[in-house]
Design a protein around this motif. Structure first.
Motif, short mmCIF file in Angstrom:
data_model
loop_
_atom_site.label_atom_id
_atom_site.label_comp_id
_atom_site.label_asym_id
_atom_site.label_seq_id
_atom_site.Cartn_x
_atom_site.Cartn_y
_atom_site.Cartn_z
N ALA A 1 47.52 39.30 41.05
CA ALA A 1 47.11 40.62 40.57
C ALA A 1 46.61 40.54 39.13
O ALA A 1 45.59 41.16 38.78
CB ALA A 1 48.26 41.62 40.68
N ALA A 2 47.30 39.78 38.30
CA ALA A 2 46.89 39.63 36.90
C ALA A 2 45.54 38.94 36.79
O ALA A 2 44.66 39.36 36.03
CB ALA A 2 47.96 38.86 36.12
N VAL A 3 45.32 37.88 37.57
CA VAL A 3 44.06 37.15 37.54
C VAL A 3 42.92 38.02 38.06
O VAL A 3 41.84 38.06 37.48
CB VAL A 3 44.17 35.82 38.33
N LEU A 4 43.18 38.76 39.14
CA LEU A 4 42.15 39.67 39.68
C LEU A 4 41.77 40.72 38.64
O LEU A 4 40.58 41.04 38.47
CB LEU A 4 42.63 40.34 40.95
N ASP A 5 42.76 41.27 37.96
CA ASP A 5 42.50 42.27 36.93
C ASP A 5 41.65 41.67 35.81
O ASP A 5 40.68 42.28 35.36
CB ASP A 5 43.82 42.83 36.40
N GLU A 6 42.00 40.48 35.37
CA GLU A 6 41.24 39.83 34.30
C GLU A 6 39.80 39.54 34.74
O GLU A 6 38.86 39.79 33.98
CB GLU A 6 41.92 38.51 33.91
N CYS A 7 39.64 39.05 35.94
CA CYS A 7 38.30 38.72 36.44
C CYS A 7 37.46 39.98 36.64
O CYS A 7 36.25 39.97 36.38
CB CYS A 7 38.39 37.93 37.74
N THR A 8 38.09 41.06 37.07
CA THR A 8 37.38 42.32 37.24
C THR A 8 36.95 42.87 35.88
O THR A 8 35.80 43.29 35.71
CB THR A 8 38.27 43.34 37.98
N GLN A 9 37.85 42.85 34.91
CA GLN A 9 37.52 43.34 33.57
C GLN A 9 36.43 42.49 32.92
O GLN A 9 35.62 43.01 32.17
CB GLN A 9 38.77 43.36 32.69
N ALA A 10 36.40 41.21 33.24
CA ALA A 10 35.38 40.32 32.67
C ALA A 10 34.04 40.44 33.40
O ALA A 10 33.06 39.85 32.98
CB ALA A 10 35.87 38.87 32.72
N GLY A 11 34.03 41.20 34.50
CA GLY A 11 32.80 41.38 35.25
C GLY A 11 32.50 40.25 36.23
O GLY A 11 31.40 40.17 36.78
N LEU A 12 33.46 39.38 36.46
CA LEU A 12 33.26 38.26 37.39
C LEU A 12 33.43 38.69 38.85
O LEU A 12 32.91 38.04 39.74
CB LEU A 12 34.24 37.13 37.07
N VAL A 13 34.17 39.77 39.07
CA VAL A 13 34.39 40.30 40.41
C VAL A 13 34.04 41.78 40.36
O VAL A 13 34.64 42.53 39.60
CB VAL A 13 35.86 40.12 40.86
N ASP A 14 33.05 42.16 41.15
CA ASP A 14 32.63 43.55 41.24
C ASP A 14 32.15 43.79 42.66
O ASP A 14 31.05 43.37 43.03
CB ASP A 14 31.52 43.84 40.22
N ASP A 15 32.98 44.46 43.45
CA ASP A 15 32.66 44.67 44.86
C ASP A 15 31.38 45.48 45.07
O ASP A 15 30.64 45.25 46.02
CB ASP A 15 33.82 45.34 45.59
N ALA A 16 31.09 46.42 44.18
CA ALA A 16 29.87 47.24 44.33
C ALA A 16 28.62 46.38 44.13
O ALA A 16 27.67 46.46 44.91
CB ALA A 16 29.89 48.40 43.34
N VAL A 17 28.63 45.54 43.12
CA VAL A 17 27.50 44.65 42.86
C VAL A 17 27.36 43.65 44.01
O VAL A 17 26.26 43.40 44.51
CB VAL A 17 27.66 43.92 41.51
N PHE A 18 28.48 43.08 44.43
CA PHE A 18 28.48 42.13 45.55
C PHE A 18 27.89 42.79 46.79
O PHE A 18 27.04 42.21 47.46
CB PHE A 18 29.91 41.66 45.84
N SER A 19 28.32 44.01 47.09
CA SER A 19 27.88 44.71 48.30
C SER A 19 26.40 45.00 48.28
O SER A 19 25.70 44.81 49.28
CB SER A 19 28.67 46.01 48.48
N ARG A 20 25.89 45.47 47.15
CA ARG A 20 24.45 45.75 47.07
C ARG A 20 23.64 44.47 47.25
O ARG A 20 22.63 44.46 47.96
CB ARG A 20 24.11 46.42 45.74
#
Length: 185
Positions: A61-80
Motif C-alpha cells: 500500500a505504501a509503495v502504491l501510494d508513492e508510485c501514484t503520487q509520483a505519477g508512475l501509476v495512473d489508471d486513467a492515463v493507462f486506460s485512455r
C-alpha cells in the motif's frame, strides 16, 4: 518516493543499515520500478504482482501510494492509452476494451470514461476496416463462406451481431456481390 533499492550494508558507502521495515519497503520499491519499467501497469496489476512476490500488504500500500503520487501509476492515463492503442491497432470494440480493462483491475468509472472517448463512428469505421480486410482475403470463395468468416472476425473483436451483419452486408454490396434478403428478426 518510489526509489530503487538501497545498497546493502557493507558496500563501502558508509550508509547506516536500514531497519527491517525500511529494507522491505526498499525491496518492494525496487520491484515496483522494475515491473513498471518493463511495461505500464494498472494499480491493481502492480499490487497483485507485489503481493504475489510475498510483500506485506502495508508495504504494498505504501509503495502504491508513492508510485501514484509520483505519477508512475495512473489508471486513467493507462486506460485512455490502452483504449486508443487496442482500438486503432487491433480494431477492438468498446465492449471488448471494457472487458480487457476490467480484467486489469481498472474501476468502472475510469473504464467508462476511457471507452466513452470512442464514438459510434470510430467503432463503425474500425468494424468496417476489419470486414473489408476479411472479405478481401476471402475473394474467390462462396458468398456465404466469406460472410461467415467476416462475421467471425468481427465477433472475435467484440462487435455485436446486428452491427456486424449490417457492415458485412454493406461491404459485400459495395463489391457487387449478390446478397440474400436480411434474415427475419
Amino acid at each position: 518516493m518510489c526509489e530503487p533499492d538501497t545498497p546493502p550494508d557493507g558496500d563501502g558507502t558508509g550508509a547506516a543499515p536500514a531497519s527491517g521495515g525500511e529494507k522491505a519497503l526498499n525491496r518492494a520499491r525496487g520491484l515496483a520500478l522494475r515491473m513498471l519499467g518493463h511495461k505500464p501497469r494498472t494499480a491493481a496489476q502492480l499490487e497483485a504482482g507485489l503481493l504475489r512476490r510475498g510483500h506485506e500488504e502495508e508495504v504494498v500500500a505504501a509503495v502504491l501510494d508513492e508510485c501514484t503520487q509520483a505519477g508512475l501509476v495512473d489508471d486513467a492515463v493507462f486506460s485512455r492509452a490502452w483504449v486508443s492503442s487496442r482500438h486503432h491497432g487491433r480494431g477492438l470494440s468498446r465492449a471488448a476494451l471494457t472487458r480487457e480493462l476490467r480484467t486489469r483491475g481498472v474501476d468502472e468509472e475510469t473504464v467508462r470514461d476511457a471507452v466513452a472517448e470512442l464514438g459510434d463512428e470510430d467503432e463503425a469505421a474500425a468494424a468496417r476496416a476489419l470486414a473489408r480486410r476479411s472479405l478481401s482475403a476471402s475473394r474467390g470463395r462462396e458468398r456465404d463462406t466469406r460472410m461467415r468468416r467476416a462475421l467471425g472476425v468481427l465477433a472475435r473483436k467484440g462487435y455485436g451481431g446486428g452491427v456486424s451483419y449490417r457492415i458485412v452486408r454493406e461491404e459485400l454490396e459495395s463489391e457487387g456481390a449478390d446478397i440474400a434478403p436480411e434474415p427475419p428478426e
